[in-house]
Design an enzyme around this catalytic site. Structure first.
Site, mmCIF file in Angstrom:
data_model
loop_
_atom_site.group_PDB
_atom_site.id
_atom_site.type_symbol
_atom_site.label_atom_id
_atom_site.label_comp_id
_atom_site.label_asym_id
_atom_site.label_seq_id
_atom_site.Cartn_x
_atom_site.Cartn_y
_atom_site.Cartn_z
ATOM 1 N N HIS A 175 0.835 -1.201 0.000
ATOM 2 C CA HIS A 175 0.000 0.000 0.000
ATOM 3 C C HIS A 175 0.870 1.251 0.000
ATOM 4 C CE1 HIS A 175 -3.035 2.889 1.657
ATOM 5 N NE2 HIS A 175 -3.826 2.200 0.859
ATOM 6 N N HIS A 193 -4.942 6.376 -5.175
ATOM 7 C CA HIS A 193 -6.047 7.057 -4.503
ATOM 8 C C HIS A 193 -6.488 8.264 -5.333
ATOM 9 C CE1 HIS A 193 -4.304 4.855 -1.049
ATOM 10 N NE2 HIS A 193 -5.561 4.817 -0.638
ATOM 11 N N HIS A 202 -7.656 -1.848 -4.425
ATOM 12 C CA HIS A 202 -7.842 -2.389 -3.085
ATOM 13 C C HIS A 202 -8.527 -3.753 -3.103
ATOM 14 C CE1 HIS A 202 -6.941 1.824 -1.935
ATOM 15 N NE2 HIS A 202 -6.468 1.264 -0.835
ATOM 16 N N HIS A 326 -14.654 6.631 3.701
ATOM 17 C CA HIS A 326 -13.338 5.993 3.721
ATOM 18 C C HIS A 326 -12.280 6.874 4.372
ATOM 19 C CE1 HIS A 326 -9.331 5.756 1.733
ATOM 20 N NE2 HIS A 326 -9.408 4.503 2.143
ATOM 21 N N HIS A 330 -10.322 6.449 8.222
ATOM 22 C CA HIS A 330 -8.864 6.413 8.385
ATOM 23 C C HIS A 330 -8.436 7.415 9.456
ATOM 24 C CE1 HIS A 330 -6.732 3.782 5.537
ATOM 25 N NE2 HIS A 330 -7.811 3.885 4.778
ATOM 26 N N PHE A 347 -1.371 7.366 4.684
ATOM 27 C CA PHE A 347 -1.321 6.304 3.681
ATOM 28 C C PHE A 347 -0.112 5.381 3.854
ATOM 29 C CE2 PHE A 347 -3.892 8.975 0.449
ATOM 30 C CZ PHE A 347 -5.074 8.405 0.898
ATOM 31 N N HIS A 360 -11.230 -1.916 4.705
ATOM 32 C CA HIS A 360 -11.308 -1.962 3.250
ATOM 33 C C HIS A 360 -12.139 -3.133 2.742
ATOM 34 C CE1 HIS A 360 -9.148 1.345 1.385
ATOM 35 N NE2 HIS A 360 -8.492 1.411 2.527
#
Length: 581
Positions: A175, A193, A202, A326, A330, A347, A360
Site C-alpha cells: 500500500h 487514490h 484495493h 473511507h 482512516h 497512507f 477496506h
C-alpha cells in the site's frame, strides 16, 4: 525492509496491447453504441456484473465524431477529452524508489523502504477454480473459532522472514509503494487514490492478502472480516481489534479515545461531534444514503475521475465512498498523538494496522452493494480502466500481474459477503427547512462575485443554475472548483437552502448535500513547502432539489461549512451542469 541491491529484470508479457496511437476511447458509457464494428462491441449486462470481452477492447476502432458526441460534462474531467490514451501498465519493480510520508510539507521520506523484494519472474495471474463461494463475515458477528483462526493467520504472517513478500510488514508496504510516490507513471509519481483505480486496486490487494492468510493456516475457506460501519451494530471499533498487545490484531497507534464502544462518526473531521450518540447514528445513515444513492447515480461519481497513462494528478478526484466515509474512518482510527497520525491516519503506515484490511473489506462490499441499487450503477466500460494493471505477490511468493477487468465481479474471485442489514438504503433525509430562504437574496452574493474565497469561515452564496430541465437519464451536478494544500487534512460540508445559521450537527436532513474530505497526500516532487491540488468536487443534486421543492428555481442557495483545514482550501468557482450518466 530488505530489497535487492542488484537489479533483477522483471518482465510480464502483455497479452493485450492498446497503443497510444490507437483509437481507445477516453470515456465510454455505452460501448455498444460507438464501436464501428457492432460484432466486436463490448457487452455489459444491465446489473454491471459481466466482464467485458477483452479481445474486443484490444482491437476495436472508434469514430472520433461518435466519441465526441458520447462525452457529456461528467466525462470532461481530463484536460483533453479527445486525446486518446493508453491504459496504465503494471509498474516496474526495479524502478521503485523512496516513498514520501503523506502529510509532510518538506516531503519527508518514509524511514524504511516500501519497495517489494525483486524475486521475479513476473507472470500473468490466472484466477484459480473453486466449487463454492467463500463468505467474508461481519467483524462484529464472528465467533471464537473464527477469531482464533484469524489471530493465528496474522501471527504467522508477522513471523515470516522480513524479506518474504508475504510478511505482514511487506504486505503493508504494498500500500505504501502504490500510494506514497514509490512508483512512477511516465516519470511522475503514481498514486492510485483519488482516482477511478481506488476500488479495483484495493480489491486485488485484499484478495492476495486473504489468499496468503489462507495458505498460512492451510484453510482455503478462510476469509477476511469486514467492518460493518454502515450498520448501527458495527459503528464502533470492532471488538476483535479492541484488545491488548498480546493480540496480533492489536496496534498501539490508534486513537485511544475511540475504543471501548465509542460510536464512530462516518464524517469525522478531526474533532468529536457535538451530536448525541443517537444523532450520530442517524447522521451516519444519512451520510451513507447520500454517498451510495443521492451522490452516486453515475459510475464516475462513485468510482472517481479517470487516471490514464498520459495523466498527472492535476485534475484527479475521489469517488463518493473514497471521499466519505473511507477517508474519515482512516482519520478516526489513526492516533492523533503520532506525528503524522499513524498508523491508519496516513497512507504510508495505514496497512500496518490489521484493522485496515477489515475497513477496506467493507469498502469493497460497498462496490458490490452499489451495483444492486438500480439505475445506471454499473461498472465503468472504458477500456483504459478495464485494462489497467497492478503487480502483487501471491501466496506462493510468485510475482503476478493482474488487470482491473478480472476483478469487477467479486464472485468470480471466489468470495461474497455475509448478509447484514443496510438500513441506510431507506434512510432518505427529511426536509427541515419548510420555506425557501428568499429573504436573504439581497445580502448573499452570487457565485460569480463570491469567488475565489478562502474557506476559513462559513460561506453562503447563490448559484444560478445552468438549466432547470433534464431527462430521466440525466443528472444535475453542483460543481465546486477547488484548489488546496493536499498535505493537510481538510473537510467541509455543503448545504443547500441554508445560510449562516445552518445547523451543522444534524446531517439527516434534505439540506445536507454532502462533504469533501482530503486525507493528506503528496504527489508533486518539485514542491517543497506545500503541494497544491486542483479538482472539481461534484455533488449530484437532482434528488435533493426535488425533495426541497427547488426543482423549478433558477437559483439555489449554497452554504459551505469548513470543519477542518478550511484555511488551506480555496473555492474558485461554483456552477451547475446537466450530464448524461
Amino acid at each position: 525492509m530488505a530489497t535487492s541491491t542488484h537489479p533483477i529484470i522483471i518482465s510480464c508479457t502483455n497479452n493485450i496491447s492498446l497503443s497510444t496511437k490507437s483509437s481507445s476511447p477516453r470515456n465510454v458509457s455505452r460501448p455498444s453504441q460507438i464501436f464501428l464494428n457492432p460484432s466486436r462491441a463490448i457487452k455489459i449486462r444491465s446489473e454491471g456484473r459481466e466482464n467485458p470481452d477483452t479481445d474486443s477492447l484490444s482491437s476495436a476502432k472508434l469514430d472520433r465524431r461518435n466519441v465526441l458526441l458520447g462525452l457529456g460534462g461528467l466525462y470532461a474531467a481530463t484536460s483533453n477529452p479527445l486525446a486518446l490514451a493508453d491504459y496504465i501498465k503494471a509498474p516496474d519493480i526495479n524502478s521503485c524508489g523512496t516513498a514520501i510520508i503523506s502529510n509532510t510539507q518538506n516531503k519527508e521520506p518514509v524511514p524504511y523502504s516500501c519497495c517489494p523484494p525483486t524475486l521475479g519472474p513476473c507472470v500473468p495471474y490466472k484466477i484459480p477454480t473453486f466449487s463454492k463461494l467463500n463468505v467474508r463475515p461481519a467483524a462484529h458477528a464472528v465467533d471464537d473459532d473464527y477469531l482464533n483462526k484469524y489471530k493465528t493467520a496474522i501471527q504467522r504472517m508477522k513471523d515470516l522472514p522480513a524479506d518474504d513478500p508475504r510478511n505482514f510488514y511487506q504486505q503493508a508496504n504494498v500500500h505504501c509503494a502504490y500510494c506514497n510516490e514509490a512508483y512512477k507513471l511516465n516519470d511522475k509519481p503514481y498514486q492510485i487514490h483519488y482516482t477511478w483505480l481506488f476500488f479495483p486496486f484495493h480489491r486485488w490487494y485484499l484478495y492476495f492478502y486473504e489468499r496468503i492468510l489462507q495458505s498460512l493456516i492451510d484453510d482455503p475457506t478462510f476469509t477476511l472480516p469486514y467492518w460493518n460501519w454502515d450498520n448501527p451494530q458495527g459503528m464502533i471499533l470492532p471488538e476483535i481489534f479492541d484488545d491488548d498487545e498480546s493480540s496480533p490484531l492489536y496496534d498501539k497507534s490508534r486513537n485511544q479515545d475511540h475504543r471501548k464502544g465509542y460510536v464512530m462518526d462516518l464524517a469525522y473531521a478531526g474533532e468529536e461531534t457535538k451530536a448525541s450518540e443517537f444523532q450520530t447514528v442517524k447522521n451516519n445513515l444519512a451520510v451513507m444514503y447520500r454517498q451510495m444513492l443521492t451522490n452516486a447515480p453515475c459510475p464516475l461519481l462513485f468510482f472517481g475521475k479517470p487516471l490514464r497513462n498520459d495523466n498527472d494528478f492535476e485534475h484527479s478526484g475521489m469517488g463518493t465512498i473514497e471521499n466519505v466515509p473511507h477517508n474519515s474512518i482512516h482519520r478516526w482510527v489513526g492516533d492523533p498523538t503520532e506525528a503524522h497520525h499513524e498508523d491508519m491516519g496516513n497512507f504510508y503506515s495505514a496497512a500496518k494496522d490489521p484493522v485496515f484490511y477489515c475497513h477496506h473489506s467493507n469498502v469493497d462490499r460497498m462496490w458490490t452493494l452499489w451495483k444492486t441499487l438500480g439505475g445506471n450503477r454499473k461498472d465503468i466500460a472504458d477500456p483504459d480502466w478495464l485494462q489497467t494493471e497492478f503487480l502483487f505477490y501471491d501466496e506462493t511468493k510468485t510475482l503476478v500481474k493482474v488487470k482491473v477487468a478480472d476483478c469487477v465481479d467479486n464472485e468470480k474471485l471466489g468470495y461474497t459477503f455475509q448478509k447484514m442489514p443496510t438500513p441506510w438504503e431507506n434512510f432518505k433525509p427529511t426536509r427541515k427547512r419548510k420555506t425557501k430562504l428568499r429573504s436573504t437574496t439581497a445580502s448573499v452574493p452570487p457565485s460569480t462575485t463570491a469567488f475565489p474565497v478562502n474557506l476559513c469561515n462559513i460561506t453562503t452564496l447563490y448559484v444560478t443554475r445552468a438549466s432547470t430541465s433534464k431527462t430521466a437519464s440525466q443528472e444535475e451536478l453542483l460543481d465546486l472548483d477547488l484548489e488546496y494544500d493536499d498535505t493537510q487534512f481538510i473537510r467541509f460540508d455543503v448545504f443547500v437552502n441554508e445560510d449562516y445559521d445552518v445547523n451543522t450537527v444534524e446531517l439527516d436532513r434534505v439540506e445536507y448535500a454532502g462533504s469533501f474530505s482530503n486525507l493528506a497526500h503528496v504527489h508533486k516532487p518539485h514542491i517543497t513547502t506545500s503541494s497544491t491540488t486542483k479538482t472539481t468536487f461534484s455533488l449530484a443534486i437532482s434528488e435533493l432539489l426535488q425533495d426541497s421543492g427547488l426543482q423549478d428555481d433558477d437559483k439555489i442557495l449554497v452554504c459551505l461549512v469548513p470543519r477542518a483545514g478550511g484555511c488551506y482550501l480555496n473555492v474558485n468557482k461554483a456552477s451547475t451542469q446537466i450530464v448524461d450518466c
